[in-house]
Scaffold this motif. Sequence first.
Motif, PDB file in Angstrom:
ATOM      1  N   THR A  48       0.848  -1.194   0.000  1.00  0.00           N
ATOM      2  CA  THR A  48       0.000   0.000   0.000  1.00  0.00           C
ATOM      3  C   THR A  48       0.882   1.243   0.000  1.00  0.00           C
ATOM      4  O   THR A  48       2.103   1.139   0.022  1.00  0.00           O
ATOM      5  N   MET A  49       0.278   2.396  -0.004  1.00  0.00           N
ATOM      6  CA  MET A  49       0.965   3.679   0.122  1.00  0.00           C
ATOM      7  C   MET A  49       2.047   3.876  -0.953  1.00  0.00           C
ATOM      8  O   MET A  49       3.090   4.458  -0.690  1.00  0.00           O
ATOM      9  N   GLY A  50       1.814   3.321  -2.139  1.00  0.00           N
ATOM     10  CA  GLY A  50       2.756   3.474  -3.229  1.00  0.00           C
ATOM     11  C   GLY A  50       3.826   2.406  -3.307  1.00  0.00           C
ATOM     12  O   GLY A  50       4.643   2.425  -4.220  1.00  0.00           O
ATOM     13  N   CYS A  51       3.845   1.483  -2.371  1.00  0.00           N
ATOM     14  CA  CYS A  51       4.809   0.386  -2.414  1.00  0.00           C
ATOM     15  C   CYS A  51       4.177  -0.817  -3.106  1.00  0.00           C
ATOM     16  O   CYS A  51       2.958  -0.994  -3.059  1.00  0.00           O
ATOM     17  N   GLU A  52       5.007  -1.636  -3.723  1.00  0.00           N
ATOM     18  CA  GLU A  52       4.494  -2.734  -4.532  1.00  0.00           C
ATOM     19  C   GLU A  52       5.030  -4.092  -4.095  1.00  0.00           C
ATOM     20  O   GLU A  52       5.313  -4.959  -4.913  1.00  0.00           O
ATOM     21  N   GLY A  53       5.150  -4.279  -2.787  1.00  0.00           N
ATOM     22  CA  GLY A  53       5.609  -5.557  -2.264  1.00  0.00           C
ATOM     23  C   GLY A  53       4.450  -6.521  -2.072  1.00  0.00           C
ATOM     24  O   GLY A  53       3.315  -6.245  -2.470  1.00  0.00           O
ATOM     25  N   LEU A  54       4.736  -7.645  -1.429  1.00  0.00           N
ATOM     26  CA  LEU A  54       3.711  -8.654  -1.150  1.00  0.00           C
ATOM     27  C   LEU A  54       3.203  -8.596   0.289  1.00  0.00           C
ATOM     28  O   LEU A  54       2.282  -9.323   0.641  1.00  0.00           O
ATOM     29  N   ASN A  55       3.829  -7.757   1.118  1.00  0.00           N
ATOM     30  CA  ASN A  55       3.431  -7.578   2.516  1.00  0.00           C
ATOM     31  C   ASN A  55       3.372  -8.899   3.284  1.00  0.00           C
ATOM     32  O   ASN A  55       2.480  -9.135   4.081  1.00  0.00           O
ATOM     33  N   GLN A  56       4.344  -9.744   3.070  1.00  0.00           N
ATOM     34  CA  GLN A  56       4.418 -11.036   3.748  1.00  0.00           C
ATOM     35  C   GLN A  56       5.290 -10.908   4.987  1.00  0.00           C
ATOM     36  O   GLN A  56       6.413 -10.407   4.907  1.00  0.00           O
ATOM     37  N   SER A  57       4.797 -11.357   6.133  1.00  0.00           N
ATOM     38  CA  SER A  57       5.622 -11.336   7.344  1.00  0.00           C
ATOM     39  C   SER A  57       6.792 -12.310   7.173  1.00  0.00           C
ATOM     40  O   SER A  57       6.682 -13.315   6.473  1.00  0.00           O
ATOM     41  N   PRO A  58       7.933 -12.007   7.823  1.00  0.00           N
ATOM     42  CA  PRO A  58       9.140 -12.812   7.611  1.00  0.00           C
ATOM     43  C   PRO A  58       9.198 -14.084   8.434  1.00  0.00           C
ATOM     44  O   PRO A  58       8.549 -14.210   9.477  1.00  0.00           O
ATOM     45  N   HIS A  59      10.038 -14.997   7.975  1.00  0.00           N
ATOM     46  CA  HIS A  59      10.433 -16.161   8.755  1.00  0.00           C
ATOM     47  C   HIS A  59      11.419 -15.666   9.816  1.00  0.00           C
ATOM     48  O   HIS A  59      12.331 -14.891   9.501  1.00  0.00           O
ATOM     49  N   LEU A  60      11.219 -16.072  11.051  1.00  0.00           N
ATOM     50  CA  LEU A  60      12.142 -15.757  12.141  1.00  0.00           C
ATOM     51  C   LEU A  60      12.355 -17.025  12.955  1.00  0.00           C
ATOM     52  O   LEU A  60      11.418 -17.799  13.164  1.00  0.00           O
ATOM     53  N   VAL A  61      13.562 -17.228  13.429  1.00  0.00           N
ATOM     54  CA  VAL A  61      13.859 -18.365  14.303  1.00  0.00           C
ATOM     55  C   VAL A  61      14.800 -17.884  15.406  1.00  0.00           C
ATOM     56  O   VAL A  61      15.738 -17.137  15.139  1.00  0.00           O
ATOM     57  N   TRP A  62      14.506 -18.283  16.645  1.00  0.00           N
ATOM     58  CA  TRP A  62      15.318 -17.847  17.782  1.00  0.00           C
ATOM     59  C   TRP A  62      15.662 -19.052  18.652  1.00  0.00           C
ATOM     60  O   TRP A  62      14.969 -20.062  18.657  1.00  0.00           O
ATOM     61  N   ASN A  63      16.774 -18.917  19.385  1.00  0.00           N
ATOM     62  CA  ASN A  63      17.278 -20.007  20.220  1.00  0.00           C
ATOM     63  C   ASN A  63      17.857 -19.461  21.512  1.00  0.00           C
ATOM     64  O   ASN A  63      18.218 -18.294  21.602  1.00  0.00           O
ATOM     65  N   ASP A  64      17.980 -20.353  22.474  1.00  0.00           N
ATOM     66  CA  ASP A  64      18.645 -20.086  23.748  1.00  0.00           C
ATOM     67  C   ASP A  64      18.115 -18.862  24.491  1.00  0.00           C
ATOM     68  O   ASP A  64      18.879 -17.958  24.866  1.00  0.00           O
ATOM     69  N   PRO A  65      16.795 -18.808  24.737  1.00  0.00           N
ATOM     70  CA  PRO A  65      16.254 -17.676  25.498  1.00  0.00           C
ATOM     71  C   PRO A  65      16.737 -17.714  26.949  1.00  0.00           C
ATOM     72  O   PRO A  65      17.176 -18.753  27.437  1.00  0.00           O
ATOM     73  N   PRO A  66      16.624 -16.596  27.638  1.00  0.00           N
ATOM     74  CA  PRO A  66      17.036 -16.553  29.043  1.00  0.00           C
ATOM     75  C   PRO A  66      16.203 -17.494  29.918  1.00  0.00           C
ATOM     76  O   PRO A  66      15.032 -17.766  29.622  1.00  0.00           O
ATOM     77  N   ALA A  67      16.818 -17.947  30.992  1.00  0.00           N
ATOM     78  CA  ALA A  67      16.102 -18.777  31.965  1.00  0.00           C
ATOM     79  C   ALA A  67      14.893 -18.002  32.493  1.00  0.00           C
ATOM     80  O   ALA A  67      14.960 -16.784  32.654  1.00  0.00           O
ATOM     81  N   GLY A  68      13.801 -18.684  32.719  1.00  0.00           N
ATOM     82  CA  GLY A  68      12.596 -18.061  33.253  1.00  0.00           C
ATOM     83  C   GLY A  68      11.646 -17.561  32.178  1.00  0.00           C
ATOM     84  O   GLY A  68      10.575 -17.042  32.494  1.00  0.00           O
ATOM     85  N   THR A  69      12.001 -17.726  30.912  1.00  0.00           N
ATOM     86  CA  THR A  69      11.126 -17.274  29.828  1.00  0.00           C
ATOM     87  C   THR A  69       9.827 -18.069  29.852  1.00  0.00           C
ATOM     88  O   THR A  69       9.841 -19.294  29.854  1.00  0.00           O
ATOM     89  N   GLN A  70       8.696 -17.342  29.891  1.00  0.00           N
ATOM     90  CA  GLN A  70       7.382 -17.987  29.890  1.00  0.00           C
ATOM     91  C   GLN A  70       6.597 -17.719  28.613  1.00  0.00           C
ATOM     92  O   GLN A  70       5.588 -18.365  28.366  1.00  0.00           O
ATOM     93  N   SER A  71       7.043 -16.762  27.827  1.00  0.00           N
ATOM     94  CA  SER A  71       6.441 -16.491  26.516  1.00  0.00           C
ATOM     95  C   SER A  71       7.398 -15.578  25.749  1.00  0.00           C
ATOM     96  O   SER A  71       8.427 -15.163  26.279  1.00  0.00           O
ATOM     97  N   PHE A  72       7.020 -15.297  24.503  1.00  0.00           N
ATOM     98  CA  PHE A  72       7.808 -14.395  23.661  1.00  0.00           C
ATOM     99  C   PHE A  72       6.900 -13.339  23.057  1.00  0.00           C
ATOM    100  O   PHE A  72       5.683 -13.520  22.959  1.00  0.00           O
ATOM    101  N   ALA A  73       7.504 -12.248  22.630  1.00  0.00           N
ATOM    102  CA  ALA A  73       6.821 -11.209  21.853  1.00  0.00           C
ATOM    103  C   ALA A  73       7.734 -10.861  20.685  1.00  0.00           C
ATOM    104  O   ALA A  73       8.963 -10.944  20.804  1.00  0.00           O
ATOM    105  N   ILE A  74       7.130 -10.479  19.578  1.00  0.00           N
ATOM    106  CA  ILE A  74       7.879 -10.039  18.401  1.00  0.00           C
ATOM    107  C   ILE A  74       7.411  -8.637  18.054  1.00  0.00           C
ATOM    108  O   ILE A  74       6.205  -8.364  18.060  1.00  0.00           O
ATOM    109  N   THR A  75       8.359  -7.773  17.751  1.00  0.00           N
ATOM    110  CA  THR A  75       8.008  -6.449  17.235  1.00  0.00           C
ATOM    111  C   THR A  75       8.843  -6.153  16.003  1.00  0.00           C
ATOM    112  O   THR A  75       9.957  -6.660  15.855  1.00  0.00           O
TER     113      THR A  75
END
Length: 181
Positions: A46-73
Amino acid sequence: MMMNLSRTALFSMALAAAPVVAHAFDLDSRDLREGETIRMELVNSTMGCEGLNQSPHLVWNDPPAGTQSFAITVFDPDAPTGSGWWHWIVLDIPAHTRAMLAGASGYLPAPLVESLTDFGQPGYGGPCPPEGAVAHRYEFTVYAIDVPSLGLDASAMPALAGYMIHAHSLGSVTLTARYGR
């Protein structure tokens, strides 16, 4: 004066001086590379851009101890707003999750929540900076959260989501890519 140390003492000293190899919270993607240009599949349609607006593949490892969930921004600190631009916010990702598939935005099952972005709606909104501007930085960040749920829904404003994420963050990892037109 030279000290006469036993082999055991020398070995113990060497172990004490050896670096401890600790795994660090990390982030990778098949769609993004640190400092490189964002591909058209991820650019807004939109707004003059001509992409596909597809969210990316992301992969993460080794989170800190005590992690109970994740958030992505996804955040553009270079947007000409005085306060940046929120492109994607995903909350309440279960702690056992270690990846987000490409194109997942809009199809995420409960308990995951896509909250409002600065586009005024939930879900991924790809890069689309003003024409002629210097390429903007887009920060793709995964946060390790200390609670299973931040208690927000899809109508949460980006500033509130950001506040709650930072109030409960145990650590984060960011991949920054660029896009300009």
